[in-house]
Scaffold this motif. Structure first.
Motif, PDB file in Angstrom:
ATOM      1  N   THR A 207      40.933  42.935  40.723  1.00 41.64           N
ATOM      2  CA  THR A 207      41.291  42.125  40.212  1.00 41.64           C
ATOM      3  C   THR A 207      41.126  40.801  41.562  1.00 41.64           C
ATOM      4  O   THR A 207      41.154  40.833  42.367  1.00 41.64           O
ATOM      5  CB  THR A 207      43.321  42.699  39.969  1.00 41.64           C
ATOM      6  N   GLY A 208      41.023  39.123  40.377  1.00 39.53           N
ATOM      7  CA  GLY A 208      41.269  38.145  41.117  1.00 39.53           C
ATOM      8  C   GLY A 208      42.186  37.894  40.624  1.00 39.53           C
ATOM      9  O   GLY A 208      42.229  37.024  39.219  1.00 39.53           O
ATOM     10  N   THR A 209      44.093  37.718  40.415  1.00 43.51           N
ATOM     11  CA  THR A 209      44.767  37.234  40.021  1.00 43.51           C
ATOM     12  C   THR A 209      45.664  36.212  40.654  1.00 43.51           C
ATOM     13  O   THR A 209      45.783  36.572  42.072  1.00 43.51           O
ATOM     14  CB  THR A 209      45.455  38.153  39.060  1.00 43.51           C
ATOM     15  N   GLY A 210      46.433  35.247  40.105  1.00 41.06           N
ATOM     16  CA  GLY A 210      47.220  34.031  40.850  1.00 41.06           C
ATOM     17  C   GLY A 210      48.696  35.542  41.021  1.00 41.06           C
ATOM     18  O   GLY A 210      49.950  35.219  41.236  1.00 41.06           O
ATOM     19  N   ARG A 211      48.787  36.266  40.653  1.00 41.41           N
ATOM     20  CA  ARG A 211      49.798  37.056  41.108  1.00 41.41           C
ATOM     21  C   ARG A 211      50.371  37.499  42.166  1.00 41.41           C
ATOM     22  O   ARG A 211      48.457  38.166  42.594  1.00 41.41           O
ATOM     23  CB  ARG A 211      49.950  38.253  39.633  1.00 41.41           C
ATOM     24  N   PRO A 212      51.303  37.563  42.532  1.00 41.12           N
ATOM     25  CA  PRO A 212      51.580  38.026  43.777  1.00 41.12           C
ATOM     26  C   PRO A 212      51.214  39.573  44.039  1.00 41.12           C
ATOM     27  O   PRO A 212      51.411  40.224  42.365  1.00 41.12           O
ATOM     28  CB  PRO A 212      53.342  37.462  44.486  1.00 41.12           C
ATOM     29  N   ALA A 230      39.903  49.407  42.342  1.00 46.44           N
ATOM     30  CA  ALA A 230      39.433  49.906  43.450  1.00 46.44           C
ATOM     31  C   ALA A 230      40.653  49.914  44.720  1.00 46.44           C
ATOM     32  O   ALA A 230      41.239  48.842  44.007  1.00 46.44           O
ATOM     33  CB  ALA A 230      38.480  49.696  43.636  1.00 46.44           C
ATOM     34  N   GLU A 231      41.056  50.325  45.072  1.00 48.99           N
ATOM     35  CA  GLU A 231      42.158  50.999  46.249  1.00 48.99           C
ATOM     36  C   GLU A 231      42.047  48.621  46.945  1.00 48.99           C
ATOM     37  O   GLU A 231      43.137  48.428  47.205  1.00 48.99           O
ATOM     38  CB  GLU A 231      41.867  50.902  46.845  1.00 48.99           C
ATOM     39  N   ASN A 232      41.083  48.855  47.099  1.00 45.84           N
ATOM     40  CA  ASN A 232      41.174  47.654  47.841  1.00 45.84           C
ATOM     41  C   ASN A 232      40.335  46.436  47.715  1.00 45.84           C
ATOM     42  O   ASN A 232      39.157  44.783  47.735  1.00 45.84           O
ATOM     43  CB  ASN A 232      39.911  47.710  49.176  1.00 45.84           C
ATOM     44  N   GLY A 233      39.958  46.499  45.982  1.00 42.80           N
ATOM     45  CA  GLY A 233      39.826  45.470  44.674  1.00 42.80           C
ATOM     46  C   GLY A 233      40.928  45.085  44.644  1.00 42.80           C
ATOM     47  O   GLY A 233      40.703  43.517  43.418  1.00 42.80           O
ATOM     48  N   LEU A 234      42.379  44.925  44.790  1.00 48.08           N
ATOM     49  CA  LEU A 234      43.559  44.497  44.109  1.00 48.08           C
ATOM     50  C   LEU A 234      43.886  42.435  45.018  1.00 48.08           C
ATOM     51  O   LEU A 234      44.673  42.644  45.326  1.00 48.08           O
ATOM     52  CB  LEU A 234      44.443  45.251  44.114  1.00 48.08           C
ATOM     53  N   CYS A 235      42.921  41.955  44.459  1.00 48.06           N
ATOM     54  CA  CYS A 235      42.861  40.569  45.063  1.00 48.06           C
ATOM     55  C   CYS A 235      44.063  39.842  44.582  1.00 48.06           C
ATOM     56  O   CYS A 235      44.075  39.406  43.030  1.00 48.06           O
ATOM     57  CB  CYS A 235      41.635  39.666  45.545  1.00 48.06           C
ATOM     58  N   ASN A 236      44.793  38.901  45.252  1.00 50.82           N
ATOM     59  CA  ASN A 236      46.139  38.213  44.362  1.00 50.82           C
ATOM     60  C   ASN A 236      46.550  37.527  45.268  1.00 50.82           C
ATOM     61  O   ASN A 236      46.356  37.377  46.298  1.00 50.82           O
ATOM     62  CB  ASN A 236      47.712  40.010  44.399  1.00 50.82           C
ATOM     63  N   TYR A 237      47.524  36.500  44.595  1.00 48.79           N
ATOM     64  CA  TYR A 237      48.136  35.003  45.894  1.00 48.79           C
ATOM     65  C   TYR A 237      48.227  35.851  47.038  1.00 48.79           C
ATOM     66  O   TYR A 237      48.660  34.870  47.336  1.00 48.79           O
ATOM     67  CB  TYR A 237      49.375  34.999  44.589  1.00 48.79           C
ATOM     68  N   ASP A 238      49.276  36.875  47.328  1.00 45.96           N
ATOM     69  CA  ASP A 238      49.555  37.195  49.063  1.00 45.96           C
ATOM     70  C   ASP A 238      48.090  37.461  49.629  1.00 45.96           C
ATOM     71  O   ASP A 238      48.442  36.354  50.905  1.00 45.96           O
ATOM     72  CB  ASP A 238      50.064  38.894  48.681  1.00 45.96           C
ATOM     73  N   HIS A 239      47.029  37.696  48.742  1.00 42.82           N
ATOM     74  CA  HIS A 239      46.212  36.913  49.663  1.00 42.82           C
ATOM     75  C   HIS A 239      45.685  35.829  50.314  1.00 42.82           C
ATOM     76  O   HIS A 239      46.055  34.805  51.483  1.00 42.82           O
ATOM     77  CB  HIS A 239      44.542  37.609  49.604  1.00 42.82           C
ATOM     78  N   VAL A 240      45.502  34.736  49.006  1.00 47.31           N
ATOM     79  CA  VAL A 240      45.820  33.785  49.202  1.00 47.31           C
ATOM     80  C   VAL A 240      46.589  32.750  50.080  1.00 47.31           C
ATOM     81  O   VAL A 240      46.406  32.063  50.471  1.00 47.31           O
ATOM     82  CB  VAL A 240      46.024  33.130  48.026  1.00 47.31           C
TER      83      VAL A 240
END
Length: 339
Positions: A207-212, A230-240
């Motif tokens: 995922t590449g989502t603006g959701r936290p 994927a466990e390390n594939g859930l990119c979200n707003y917290d990373h941003v």
């Protein structure tokens, strides 16, 4: 050629969430309630009190009024506004600039803005600050106005109890039941599960989502589909937020490619490498981004990845021409058509 044959080209599929897998309806509802509260409550820029329970019950008509029957949502998202926090924030900035809460005047002003509105955040904030007598730093993105609006949005979306649990403090305005609890996928549940199960057999699903993270993982777990990602594939707003804090002055929300690169190479990869490293182009060429909005395709193209547009966003089928002009490799009715 069937989608199955086409998908053989890719090792990784990166999904935007809202408008693709999850419905944005409750986010747009929360943004509308936030704007209404900000422009009517004496706590912010209004001069009265609000009845949170009554507003929640009347959310459909409030959204229709605030966003001009969703025309303002379409206008701002087509100009690169991706975060629903920013949807409310930009709307309030325009209201301050125009000195009006009239949705039609706000919409007319939005139509004068450039195609990539992200480049205008600074000047919009300065104009709003001058019009409202605010400190420009307070009005800027990530300033006090933006963070207070984000918290107000979270109150409407999460509700009193979940807000207290997530943030460890009382909401500024109590009495909000929360819209998070009524989330549904934007495509039929059976289709969603079949799609993700099929993709996960041979591909890394991200995922590449603006959701936290909390708002990303809650529906995925409730629908029993977390296991396909994927466990390390859930990119979200917290990373941003973490990366923007580290690299002060950089704006890393879409249409910046950061989120999709972070998903592709792994959320455990160092942000300095994600932003400034020498990326393996062959991995990017074997990644497919699936999104519904202008910010999604701009980020995918900036990254160098193929893009699959789905017409389940706010503009619906009317977005087809935009995605054709932007060079989308595929345009589908919905993510279910990937099956």
């Amino acid at each position: 050629m069937s989608m199955n044959r086409l998908l053989d080209k890719y090792d990784t599929v990166i999904f935007d969430m809202d408008g693709v897998i999850t419905s944005e309806q409750n986010y747009w509802n929360s943004a509308a309630l936030t704007v209404r509260e900000y422009l009517s409550s004496g706590r912010y820029f209004g001069n009265g009190d609000i009845d949170a329970a009554a507003m929640s019950a009347d959310v459909s008509s409030i959204r229709g009024e605030v966003f001009s029957d969703d025309r303002l949502i379409d206008e701002l998202k087509s100009r690169g506004v991706n975060s629903n926090w920013d949807l409310g924030y930009v709307t309030v900035l325009i209201a301050l600039i125009t000195k009006s809460a009239d949705p039609e005047k706000i919409l007319d002003h939005a139509r004068t803005l450039p195609d990539n509105i992200l480049d205008m955040y600074g000047s919009l904030a300065e104009s709003a600050a001058a019009a409202a007598g605010l400190d420009p730093a307070e009005a800027g993105r990530n300033g006090r106005l933006w963070t207070d609006m984000r918290d107000c949005f979270q109150e409407w979306f999460l509700g009193d109890d979940v807000f207290r649990e997530q943030y460890g403090r009382e909401p500024a305005q109590t009495g909000k039941p929360g819209l998070l609890h009524s989330e549904q996928p934007i495509i039929p549940m059976d289709s969603l599960k079949k799609l993700l199960c099929s993709l996960a057999e041979t591909k890394r699903v991200c995922t590449g989502t603006g959701r936290p993270y909390a708002e990303l993982i809650t529906p995925l777990r409730a629908w029993n589909v977390e296991k396909y990602f994927a466990e390390n594939g859930l990119c979200n707003y917290d990373h941003v937020a973490k990366a923007e804090k580290r690299f002060e002055g950089m704006t890393l929300t879409k249409p910046h490619p950061y989120m999709f690169l972070k998903a592709l190479y792994g959320t455990d990869k160092d942000d300095a490498w994600i932003l400034f490293g020498e990326h393996d182009r062959s991995e990017i060429e074997r990644a497919l981004v699936v999104g519904d909005a202008g910010a999604d395709i701009l980020a995918a193209k900036a990254m160098g990845a193929d893009f699959c547009a789905v017409l389940t966003g706010v503009a619906g089928t009317a977005a087809r021409g935009f995605f054709e002009e932007q060079g989308a490799e595929y345009i589908l009715g919905s993510a279910a058509d990937l099956l």
